[in-house]
Design a protein around this motif. Structure first.
Motif, PDB file in Angstrom:
ATOM      1  N   THR A 132       0.852  -1.194   0.000  1.00  0.00           N
ATOM      2  CA  THR A 132       0.000   0.000   0.000  1.00  0.00           C
ATOM      3  C   THR A 132       0.884   1.239   0.000  1.00  0.00           C
ATOM      4  O   THR A 132       2.093   1.158  -0.128  1.00  0.00           O
ATOM      5  N   LEU A 133       0.260   2.399   0.138  1.00  0.00           N
ATOM      6  CA  LEU A 133       0.984   3.660   0.230  1.00  0.00           C
ATOM      7  C   LEU A 133       0.814   4.263   1.615  1.00  0.00           C
ATOM      8  O   LEU A 133      -0.272   4.193   2.197  1.00  0.00           O
ATOM      9  N   GLU A 134       1.874   4.868   2.116  1.00  0.00           N
ATOM     10  CA  GLU A 134       1.792   5.661   3.331  1.00  0.00           C
ATOM     11  C   GLU A 134       1.596   7.108   2.869  1.00  0.00           C
ATOM     12  O   GLU A 134       2.416   7.646   2.135  1.00  0.00           O
ATOM     13  N   LEU A 135       0.500   7.734   3.280  1.00  0.00           N
ATOM     14  CA  LEU A 135       0.105   9.048   2.786  1.00  0.00           C
ATOM     15  C   LEU A 135       0.360  10.146   3.811  1.00  0.00           C
ATOM     16  O   LEU A 135       0.069   9.969   5.005  1.00  0.00           O
ATOM     17  N   THR A 136       0.896  11.252   3.349  1.00  0.00           N
ATOM     18  CA  THR A 136       1.090  12.455   4.170  1.00  0.00           C
ATOM     19  C   THR A 136       0.778  13.672   3.313  1.00  0.00           C
ATOM     20  O   THR A 136       0.790  13.607   2.088  1.00  0.00           O
ATOM     21  N   THR A 137       0.520  14.786   3.972  1.00  0.00           N
ATOM     22  CA  THR A 137       0.298  16.031   3.235  1.00  0.00           C
ATOM     23  C   THR A 137       1.647  16.640   2.857  1.00  0.00           C
ATOM     24  O   THR A 137       2.676  16.303   3.429  1.00  0.00           O
ATOM     25  N   THR A 138       1.597  17.559   1.906  1.00  0.00           N
ATOM     26  CA  THR A 138       2.804  18.213   1.401  1.00  0.00           C
ATOM     27  C   THR A 138       2.875  19.658   1.881  1.00  0.00           C
ATOM     28  O   THR A 138       1.912  20.168   2.469  1.00  0.00           O
ATOM     29  N   ASN A 139       3.980  20.307   1.588  1.00  0.00           N
ATOM     30  CA  ASN A 139       4.097  21.740   1.876  1.00  0.00           C
ATOM     31  C   ASN A 139       3.020  22.518   1.136  1.00  0.00           C
ATOM     32  O   ASN A 139       2.490  23.504   1.660  1.00  0.00           O
ATOM     33  N   LYS A 140       2.703  22.104  -0.078  1.00  0.00           N
ATOM     34  CA  LYS A 140       1.669  22.797  -0.863  1.00  0.00           C
ATOM     35  C   LYS A 140       0.334  22.795  -0.125  1.00  0.00           C
ATOM     36  O   LYS A 140      -0.400  23.778  -0.152  1.00  0.00           O
ATOM     37  N   PHE A 141       0.007  21.693   0.542  1.00  0.00           N
ATOM     38  CA  PHE A 141      -1.225  21.613   1.327  1.00  0.00           C
ATOM     39  C   PHE A 141      -1.260  22.729   2.377  1.00  0.00           C
ATOM     40  O   PHE A 141      -2.234  23.468   2.486  1.00  0.00           O
ATOM     41  N   SER A 142      -0.181  22.840   3.146  1.00  0.00           N
ATOM     42  CA  SER A 142      -0.119  23.857   4.200  1.00  0.00           C
ATOM     43  C   SER A 142      -0.180  25.269   3.633  1.00  0.00           C
ATOM     44  O   SER A 142      -0.838  26.146   4.189  1.00  0.00           O
ATOM     45  N   GLU A 143       0.499  25.492   2.522  1.00  0.00           N
ATOM     46  CA  GLU A 143       0.479  26.806   1.871  1.00  0.00           C
ATOM     47  C   GLU A 143      -0.913  27.145   1.366  1.00  0.00           C
ATOM     48  O   GLU A 143      -1.423  28.234   1.587  1.00  0.00           O
ATOM     49  N   TYR A 144      -1.509  26.220   0.647  1.00  0.00           N
ATOM     50  CA  TYR A 144      -2.800  26.454   0.009  1.00  0.00           C
ATOM     51  C   TYR A 144      -3.877  26.817   1.022  1.00  0.00           C
ATOM     52  O   TYR A 144      -4.685  27.704   0.788  1.00  0.00           O
ATOM     53  N   PHE A 145      -3.874  26.117   2.152  1.00  0.00           N
ATOM     54  CA  PHE A 145      -4.906  26.356   3.158  1.00  0.00           C
ATOM     55  C   PHE A 145      -4.489  27.382   4.210  1.00  0.00           C
ATOM     56  O   PHE A 145      -5.247  27.674   5.126  1.00  0.00           O
ATOM     57  N   GLY A 146      -3.294  27.954   4.062  1.00  0.00           N
ATOM     58  CA  GLY A 146      -2.852  29.018   4.959  1.00  0.00           C
ATOM     59  C   GLY A 146      -2.616  28.569   6.384  1.00  0.00           C
ATOM     60  O   GLY A 146      -2.814  29.339   7.326  1.00  0.00           O
ATOM     61  N   ILE A 147      -2.170  27.356   6.559  1.00  0.00           N
ATOM     62  CA  ILE A 147      -1.969  26.814   7.902  1.00  0.00           C
ATOM     63  C   ILE A 147      -0.751  27.445   8.565  1.00  0.00           C
ATOM     64  O   ILE A 147      -0.742  27.661   9.765  1.00  0.00           O
ATOM     65  N   GLY A 148       0.252  27.774   7.787  1.00  0.00           N
ATOM     66  CA  GLY A 148       1.429  28.437   8.330  1.00  0.00           C
ATOM     67  C   GLY A 148       2.439  27.504   8.962  1.00  0.00           C
ATOM     68  O   GLY A 148       3.407  27.945   9.556  1.00  0.00           O
ATOM     69  N   SER A 149       2.189  26.203   8.854  1.00  0.00           N
ATOM     70  CA  SER A 149       3.101  25.224   9.433  1.00  0.00           C
ATOM     71  C   SER A 149       2.907  23.894   8.716  1.00  0.00           C
ATOM     72  O   SER A 149       1.823  23.610   8.218  1.00  0.00           O
ATOM     73  N   THR A 150       3.944  23.092   8.710  1.00  0.00           N
ATOM     74  CA  THR A 150       3.828  21.749   8.150  1.00  0.00           C
ATOM     75  C   THR A 150       3.895  20.689   9.250  1.00  0.00           C
ATOM     76  O   THR A 150       3.872  19.501   8.961  1.00  0.00           O
ATOM     77  N   ARG A 151       3.957  21.133  10.503  1.00  0.00           N
ATOM     78  CA  ARG A 151       3.992  20.193  11.627  1.00  0.00           C
ATOM     79  C   ARG A 151       2.638  19.504  11.768  1.00  0.00           C
ATOM     80  O   ARG A 151       1.588  20.141  11.708  1.00  0.00           O
TER      81      ARG A 151
END
Length: 172
Positions: A132-151
């Motif tokens: 299977t695949l182990e899935l995580t979000t990317t830096n683009k995810f954090s940028e796009y939604f304005g989270i301000g962190s990738t932690r």
């Protein structure tokens, strides 16, 4: 050319985050002038309590809507991804790292199409883990939604805050 207006135009027109060096290179304005302009713009938007903000994630800047005004976007802008795909993304982000096989149990067979789409969009990355695949979000995810962190803990806290502030909708 006015550095502040050039930086503002660049940030407004880009769908992706931009580095100071990239804005400088494309406008022909020295990096230090662009850096000062971006800092001035960030301060100006904050001081006037604008619905718009300039967010920094890593070394990239992006113009975006403040989270508290995101309810209005659905009333004026067409959604870029269906609600079901968004729920799959939220599930990945909240539980990351998550195996695609585990996600399949909660999201059903649509998981494969959703994950494929999210990887294509650059919001999720997958690395092989057995069959299977182990899935995580990317830096683009954090940028796009304005989270301000990738932690992961910051992403989880942001999702929890969004869930408290948004009305419950239908799944698909």
């Amino acid at each position: 050319m006015d550095a502040k207006r050039a930086a503002e135009a660049a940030l407004f027109s880009s769908a992706e985050g931009l580095r100071i060096s990239e804005i400088s290179q494309r406008t022909g304005i020295p990096e230090e002038d662009i850096r000062t302009a971006v800092m001035d713009l960030r301060r100006e938007y904050d001081e006037r309590d604008s619905a718009i903000m300039i967010s920094k994630v890593g070394s990239e800047y992006r113009m975006m809507l403040r989270t508290e005004y995101s309810d209005f976007t659905g009333k004026f802008a067409k959604a870029e991804m269906p609600a079901g795909v968004m729920r799959t993304l939220s599930t990945i982000a909240y539980n990351q790292p998550v195996l695609q096989s585990a996600l399949l149990k909660t999201r059903g067979p649509r998981t494969y199409d959703d994950v494929h789409r999210l990887i294509e969009m650059g919001f999720v990355s997958g690395k092989k883990s057995g069959q299977t695949l182990e899935l995580t979000t990317t830096n683009k995810f954090s940028e796009y939604f304005g989270i301000g962190s990738t932690r992961k803990s910051d992403i989880r806290a942001w999702i929890e805050a969004q869930a408290k502030n948004s009305p419950q909708g239908q799944d698909e």
